[in-house]
Design a protein around this motif. Sequence first.
Motif, PDB file in Angstrom:
ATOM      1  N   THR A  88       0.841  -1.195   0.000  1.00  0.00           N
ATOM      2  CA  THR A  88       0.000   0.000   0.000  1.00  0.00           C
ATOM      3  C   THR A  88       0.880   1.250   0.000  1.00  0.00           C
ATOM      4  OG1 THR A  88      -0.069   0.130   2.418  1.00  0.00           O
ATOM      5  CG2 THR A  88      -1.738  -1.248   1.325  1.00  0.00           C
ATOM      6  N   ALA A  89       0.270   2.377  -0.328  1.00  0.00           N
ATOM      7  CA  ALA A  89       0.999   3.640  -0.303  1.00  0.00           C
ATOM      8  C   ALA A  89       1.485   3.952   1.111  1.00  0.00           C
ATOM      9  CB  ALA A  89       0.109   4.764  -0.824  1.00  0.00           C
ATOM     10  N   LYS A  90       0.653   3.630   2.106  1.00  0.00           N
ATOM     11  CA  LYS A  90       1.028   3.881   3.495  1.00  0.00           C
ATOM     12  C   LYS A  90       2.233   3.032   3.904  1.00  0.00           C
ATOM     13  CE  LYS A  90      -0.889   3.875   8.183  1.00  0.00           C
ATOM     14  NZ  LYS A  90      -2.098   3.619   9.014  1.00  0.00           N
ATOM     15  N   ALA A  91       2.223   1.744   3.526  1.00  0.00           N
ATOM     16  CA  ALA A  91       3.344   0.861   3.864  1.00  0.00           C
ATOM     17  C   ALA A  91       4.617   1.300   3.147  1.00  0.00           C
ATOM     18  CB  ALA A  91       3.003  -0.580   3.504  1.00  0.00           C
ATOM     19  N   MET A  92       4.485   1.715   1.889  1.00  0.00           N
ATOM     20  CA  MET A  92       5.658   2.169   1.142  1.00  0.00           C
ATOM     21  C   MET A  92       6.235   3.428   1.766  1.00  0.00           C
ATOM     22  SD  MET A  92       7.836   1.605  -1.269  1.00  0.00           S
ATOM     23  CE  MET A  92       7.073   0.315  -2.274  1.00  0.00           C
ATOM     24  N   ASP A  93       5.355   4.356   2.172  1.00  0.00           N
ATOM     25  CA  ASP A  93       5.836   5.583   2.816  1.00  0.00           C
ATOM     26  C   ASP A  93       6.553   5.264   4.131  1.00  0.00           C
ATOM     27  OD1 ASP A  93       4.825   7.126   0.795  1.00  0.00           O
ATOM     28  OD2 ASP A  93       2.989   7.705   1.853  1.00  0.00           O
ATOM     29  N   ALA A  94       6.006   4.309   4.897  1.00  0.00           N
ATOM     30  CA  ALA A  94       6.634   3.929   6.164  1.00  0.00           C
ATOM     31  C   ALA A  94       7.994   3.292   5.927  1.00  0.00           C
ATOM     32  CB  ALA A  94       5.717   2.983   6.935  1.00  0.00           C
ATOM     33  N   ALA A  95       8.077   2.424   4.905  1.00  0.00           N
ATOM     34  CA  ALA A  95       9.351   1.780   4.583  1.00  0.00           C
ATOM     35  C   ALA A  95      10.383   2.818   4.154  1.00  0.00           C
ATOM     36  CB  ALA A  95       9.144   0.750   3.478  1.00  0.00           C
ATOM     37  N   ARG A  96       9.956   3.773   3.369  1.00  0.00           N
ATOM     38  CA  ARG A  96      10.889   4.805   2.898  1.00  0.00           C
ATOM     39  C   ARG A  96      11.341   5.693   4.054  1.00  0.00           C
ATOM     40  NH1 ARG A  96       9.295   7.289  -2.919  1.00  0.00           N
ATOM     41  NH2 ARG A  96      11.276   8.337  -2.418  1.00  0.00           N
ATOM     42  N   MET A  97      10.440   5.998   4.975  1.00  0.00           N
ATOM     43  CA  MET A  97      10.829   6.807   6.136  1.00  0.00           C
ATOM     44  C   MET A  97      11.856   6.056   6.987  1.00  0.00           C
ATOM     45  SD  MET A  97      10.780   9.494   7.952  1.00  0.00           S
ATOM     46  CE  MET A  97       9.423  10.449   7.265  1.00  0.00           C
ATOM     47  N   PHE A 114      11.157  -7.741  -3.226  1.00  0.00           N
ATOM     48  CA  PHE A 114      11.371  -6.632  -4.150  1.00  0.00           C
ATOM     49  C   PHE A 114      10.871  -5.297  -3.604  1.00  0.00           C
ATOM     50  CE2 PHE A 114      10.606  -4.436  -8.328  1.00  0.00           C
ATOM     51  CZ  PHE A 114      11.941  -4.351  -8.699  1.00  0.00           C
ATOM     52  N   PRO A 115       9.662  -5.204  -3.020  1.00  0.00           N
ATOM     53  CA  PRO A 115       9.195  -3.900  -2.536  1.00  0.00           C
ATOM     54  C   PRO A 115      10.133  -3.269  -1.506  1.00  0.00           C
ATOM     55  CG  PRO A 115       7.361  -5.438  -2.651  1.00  0.00           C
ATOM     56  CD  PRO A 115       8.612  -6.233  -2.871  1.00  0.00           C
ATOM     57  N   GLY A 116      10.648  -4.076  -0.583  1.00  0.00           N
ATOM     58  CA  GLY A 116      11.568  -3.538   0.413  1.00  0.00           C
ATOM     59  C   GLY A 116      12.843  -3.014  -0.206  1.00  0.00           C
ATOM     60  N   GLY A 117      13.370  -3.731  -1.190  1.00  0.00           N
ATOM     61  CA  GLY A 117      14.574  -3.283  -1.868  1.00  0.00           C
ATOM     62  C   GLY A 117      14.361  -1.998  -2.641  1.00  0.00           C
ATOM     63  N   VAL A 118      13.215  -1.872  -3.286  1.00  0.00           N
ATOM     64  CA  VAL A 118      12.900  -0.660  -4.046  1.00  0.00           C
ATOM     65  C   VAL A 118      12.767   0.538  -3.112  1.00  0.00           C
ATOM     66  CG1 VAL A 118      11.151   0.455  -5.492  1.00  0.00           C
ATOM     67  CG2 VAL A 118      11.845  -1.903  -5.970  1.00  0.00           C
ATOM     68  N   ALA A 119      12.148   0.332  -1.942  1.00  0.00           N
ATOM     69  CA  ALA A 119      12.007   1.418  -0.968  1.00  0.00           C
ATOM     70  C   ALA A 119      13.379   1.929  -0.519  1.00  0.00           C
ATOM     71  CB  ALA A 119      11.203   0.939   0.234  1.00  0.00           C
ATOM     72  N   ILE A 120      14.301   1.014  -0.266  1.00  0.00           N
ATOM     73  CA  ILE A 120      15.661   1.419   0.133  1.00  0.00           C
ATOM     74  C   ILE A 120      16.335   2.202  -0.979  1.00  0.00           C
ATOM     75  CG2 ILE A 120      17.968   0.588   0.736  1.00  0.00           C
ATOM     76  CD1 ILE A 120      16.586  -1.836   2.057  1.00  0.00           C
ATOM     77  N   LEU A 121      16.255   1.692  -2.194  1.00  0.00           N
ATOM     78  CA  LEU A 121      16.929   2.353  -3.314  1.00  0.00           C
ATOM     79  C   LEU A 121      16.345   3.742  -3.561  1.00  0.00           C
ATOM     80  CD1 LEU A 121      19.039   2.204  -5.521  1.00  0.00           C
ATOM     81  CD2 LEU A 121      17.373   1.032  -6.981  1.00  0.00           C
ATOM     82  N   ALA A 122      15.034   3.885  -3.441  1.00  0.00           N
ATOM     83  CA  ALA A 122      14.410   5.189  -3.642  1.00  0.00           C
ATOM     84  C   ALA A 122      14.934   6.205  -2.636  1.00  0.00           C
ATOM     85  CB  ALA A 122      12.894   5.073  -3.534  1.00  0.00           C
ATOM     86  N   GLU A 123      15.129   5.767  -1.392  1.00  0.00           N
ATOM     87  CA  GLU A 123      15.630   6.692  -0.374  1.00  0.00           C
ATOM     88  C   GLU A 123      17.119   6.958  -0.506  1.00  0.00           C
ATOM     89  OE1 GLU A 123      14.026   8.767   1.557  1.00  0.00           O
ATOM     90  OE2 GLU A 123      12.320   7.955   0.452  1.00  0.00           O
TER      91      GLU A 123
END
Length: 496
Positions: free
Chosen positions: A179-188, A266-275
């Motif tokens: 979700t957008a909320k989970a992605m935002d939390a992972a990126r934070m 994959f989602p966790g890795g993408v969140a790290i790379l984005a940040e």
Amino acid sequence: MSDPPEIIAAVDLGSNSFHMVVARTQGGNLAIIDRLREMVRLAGGLDENGNLDDEAQQRALDCLARFGQRLVDFHADNVRAVGTNTLRRARNRRDFLGDAERALGFPIEVVSGVEEARLVYLGAVHTLPPQRQRRLVVDIGGGSTELVIGEGVDPLALESLYMGCVGMSQQFFGDGRVTAKAMDAARMHARLELRPVKASFRSLGWSTAIGTSGTIRTVQEVLMQMRGDPYISKDGLNALIDSLVATGKIKKISLPGLPAERVPVFPGGVAILAEVFGTLRLESMTAAEGALREGILFDMLGRLSHEDARVRAVRDMERRYHVEGDQADRVQQTALTILDQVMESWSISSPLARQMLGWASRLHEIGLDIAHAQYHRHGAYLLEHADMPGFPRQEQKLLALLVRNHRRKISKAGIADLPSGWHQKCLALIVILRLAVLLNRTRAPASPPAFQVVPEAETLEIRFPPGWLSEHPLTRADLEREAAYLQSAGIALAFS
């Protein structure tokens, strides 16, 4: 005539995948001749108490047994196996490593995060065209993320952060939803992990950004097939995140270039790379073929060609803690002289034993830079906990034990943490270093006289030239006191 080719192998026990690379080395060059890779997901097996569960251990052991079949004819010096973040964290690491080494057939080193970063950088730059400009190298693994800035083959800044694609995916997308909320939390979360290194890395600067390992290479492949981009861009990452969130569920993710086995992390890795892009203000990044396993190979090649990173690390420690070079030379020479006379009887003839004794001889006084009282303890603490590029943790532990025990009462605490084959070797090297320090206590420019060492299983006799001990009563007194110390360790010392 050139040297005959050697076959060497590197085994990378990553938090997500295990890799093995086999290469032929000749004339200072490497040619990869075989690769094996299995998705083990070791990090996924860490329970709430930090222990590896039985299922993850079995996956790992089965994989290592298959790797071991490929390595069955290899000489021990030609294989290097390295464990990373998950094995650094696992509380039951010691028991697992015993089984793992039996399955693989070779010792396994658990390296520090900084050493992992150095090896990643080495692997990346050796598989890229030569370039003098500064590079930023980023590696997103299963359990950690490594960041390095370097010029040529020399790293200038090394960092290892406790976030990886497996842990991040479990923590923020463990319910199977994206979700957008989970992605935002992972990126934070990733942003906060990156915050301590942001200023120092930005101040150093770089010309190009390079990514390594599975997450980044997969992102580049997906963006290539989705958008035709030959590199990773900030816009591309944003589009990829939008696509993942729009899909909503991990089991429904289906992207061109994304292997099915990588989907869960994959989602966790993408969140790290984005940040990483956001925090370090990156506009683009290209993926390199080389990573940790290639770095291990090139590090082995350096050792074979006398460019050992550990030698540089020892020299750096000597400079940093103001070692008196002449005294270090004298102690090292004496220690190696004793080693030559006892190594067969005491079964310590390995090249590594000789190296460790030599390095401990050079570094045994570094604790003096802190305080004279208990300086052997101060030195041991520094050696065990300092970042020493090239040294796996077990070698640093051995080095620290030698320095800790080079004077005063011998403590066997910590020796049991070494691989079992090193328990007696460590004690033998301690005895040798103690005697070398004792025989150079006067710090006189002249070396000790020619002496003979006669070793037995639990005894050691030192024979000096006739009359020499009578002329050196301080040395005799030191040897008498040392005999009492060694007796408590189960070794009888005699001298004449």
